[in-house]
Design a protein around this motif. Structure first.
Motif, PDB file in Angstrom:
ATOM      1  N   ARG A  85       7.430  -6.448   7.354  1.00  0.00           N
ATOM      2  CA  ARG A  85       7.408  -6.921   8.736  1.00  0.00           C
ATOM      3  C   ARG A  85       8.824  -6.902   9.273  1.00  0.00           C
ATOM      4  O   ARG A  85       9.731  -7.420   8.626  1.00  0.00           O
ATOM      5  N   SER A  86       8.999  -6.304  10.446  1.00  0.00           N
ATOM      6  CA  SER A  86      10.321  -6.299  11.061  1.00  0.00           C
ATOM      7  C   SER A  86      10.173  -6.161  12.567  1.00  0.00           C
ATOM      8  O   SER A  86       9.124  -5.759  13.069  1.00  0.00           O
ATOM      9  N   GLU A  87      11.233  -6.514  13.256  1.00  0.00           N
ATOM     10  CA  GLU A  87      11.242  -6.387  14.714  1.00  0.00           C
ATOM     11  C   GLU A  87      11.086  -4.922  15.122  1.00  0.00           C
ATOM     12  O   GLU A  87      10.429  -4.610  16.103  1.00  0.00           O
ATOM     13  N   ARG A  88      11.692  -4.022  14.350  1.00  0.00           N
ATOM     14  CA  ARG A  88      11.627  -2.594  14.671  1.00  0.00           C
ATOM     15  C   ARG A  88      10.186  -2.087  14.602  1.00  0.00           C
ATOM     16  O   ARG A  88       9.712  -1.398  15.497  1.00  0.00           O
ATOM     17  N   GLY A  90       7.481  -3.945  14.806  1.00  0.00           N
ATOM     18  CA  GLY A  90       6.735  -4.648  15.847  1.00  0.00           C
ATOM     19  C   GLY A  90       6.928  -4.021  17.215  1.00  0.00           C
ATOM     20  O   GLY A  90       5.973  -3.839  17.974  1.00  0.00           O
ATOM     21  N   THR A  91       8.169  -3.666  17.535  1.00  0.00           N
ATOM     22  CA  THR A  91       8.456  -3.035  18.824  1.00  0.00           C
ATOM     23  C   THR A  91       7.801  -1.661  18.921  1.00  0.00           C
ATOM     24  O   THR A  91       7.230  -1.316  19.960  1.00  0.00           O
ATOM     25  N   GLU A  94       4.114  -2.147  19.462  1.00  0.00           N
ATOM     26  CA  GLU A  94       3.830  -2.588  20.838  1.00  0.00           C
ATOM     27  C   GLU A  94       3.895  -1.412  21.808  1.00  0.00           C
ATOM     28  O   GLU A  94       3.082  -1.316  22.731  1.00  0.00           O
ATOM     29  N   SER A 109       0.522  -4.547  16.200  1.00  0.00           N
ATOM     30  CA  SER A 109       1.839  -5.135  16.461  1.00  0.00           C
ATOM     31  C   SER A 109       1.954  -6.543  15.868  1.00  0.00           C
ATOM     32  O   SER A 109       3.009  -6.922  15.368  1.00  0.00           O
ATOM     33  N   GLU A 110       0.874  -7.311  15.902  1.00  0.00           N
ATOM     34  CA  GLU A 110       0.912  -8.645  15.307  1.00  0.00           C
ATOM     35  C   GLU A 110       0.965  -8.561  13.789  1.00  0.00           C
ATOM     36  O   GLU A 110       1.497  -9.442  13.124  1.00  0.00           O
ATOM     37  N   SER A 113       4.806  -7.306  13.012  1.00  0.00           N
ATOM     38  CA  SER A 113       5.904  -8.118  13.546  1.00  0.00           C
ATOM     39  C   SER A 113       6.139  -9.307  12.625  1.00  0.00           C
ATOM     40  O   SER A 113       5.206  -9.865  12.067  1.00  0.00           O
ATOM     41  N   GLU A 116       6.826 -15.855  13.930  1.00  0.00           N
ATOM     42  CA  GLU A 116       7.760 -16.675  14.692  1.00  0.00           C
ATOM     43  C   GLU A 116       8.349 -17.732  13.763  1.00  0.00           C
ATOM     44  O   GLU A 116       7.632 -18.336  12.980  1.00  0.00           O
TER      45      GLU A 116
END
Length: 175
Positions: A85-88, A90-91, A94, A109-110, A113, A116
């Motif tokens: 899981r990473s922001e990259r 996830g982005t 999306e 994406s969920e 990502s 939180e």
């Protein structure tokens, strides 16, 4: 999470196995009948036409079962994999979901990502920074107070109002 979704991999794998075996048996039986018809000197077209009527619906049903159960088994197995899981990721997911609405319902994406951060995670990180010497005691106390104050919506509003009052008083006294 319902019982069916928890056991979807096992159920779809069993259905895939059973329907594949039945499909192989039906094809083997049809091939045996076709071979015996050809050995008896019957034309191939007539043998296939005689086989098509009773076996075509069965073959079609079994093929649908194989495809659907294989797809569900694959999707269930992929959902259980440990995907980083990473922001990259996830982005990127999306963007794909925005561009292709059909993919949006899958929730990719969920899935990729990172979660939180919780208050407990932030507190543990803050403690780690303090123990590592990255924060002095005053900075630790300040961040700890801010973290504790931001736990509820009312506290967040109170903090904003307090900052606004402090900003006004600092702007008013600086004149």
């Amino acid at each position: 999470m319902g019982w069916l979704s928890r056991h979807s991999l096992a159920i779809s794998s069993i259905v895939l196995l059973v329907s594949s075996v039945l499909l192989a048996v039906v094809f083997g039986y049809a091939a045996l009948i076709a071979y015996s018809g050809l050995a008896a000197g019957t034309a191939l077209a007539s043998v296939l036409m005689e086989l098509a009527v009773p076996y075509l619906p069965i073959v079609a049903l079994l093929l649908v079962l194989v495809v659907v159960s294989g797809t569900v088994a694959t999707w269930s197995a992929l959902r259980r994999l440990s995907i980083p899981r990473s922001e990259r990721f996830g982005t990127a997911a999306e963007r794909i979901e925005d561009r292709y609405p059909v993919v949006d319902g899958l929730g990719i994406s969920e899935f990729v990502s990172p979660p939180e951060p919780t208050t407990e995670d932030a507190l543990a990180d803050l403690k780690r920074q303090y123990v590592a010497g990255e924060l002095d005691e005053a900075a630790f106390e300040r961040k700890l107070d801010r973290l504790v104050a931001n736990e509820s919506v009312d506290d967040v509003r109170a903090e904003r109002e307090r900052r606004a009052v402090l900003d006004e008083s600092s702007n008013g006294s600086g004149r």
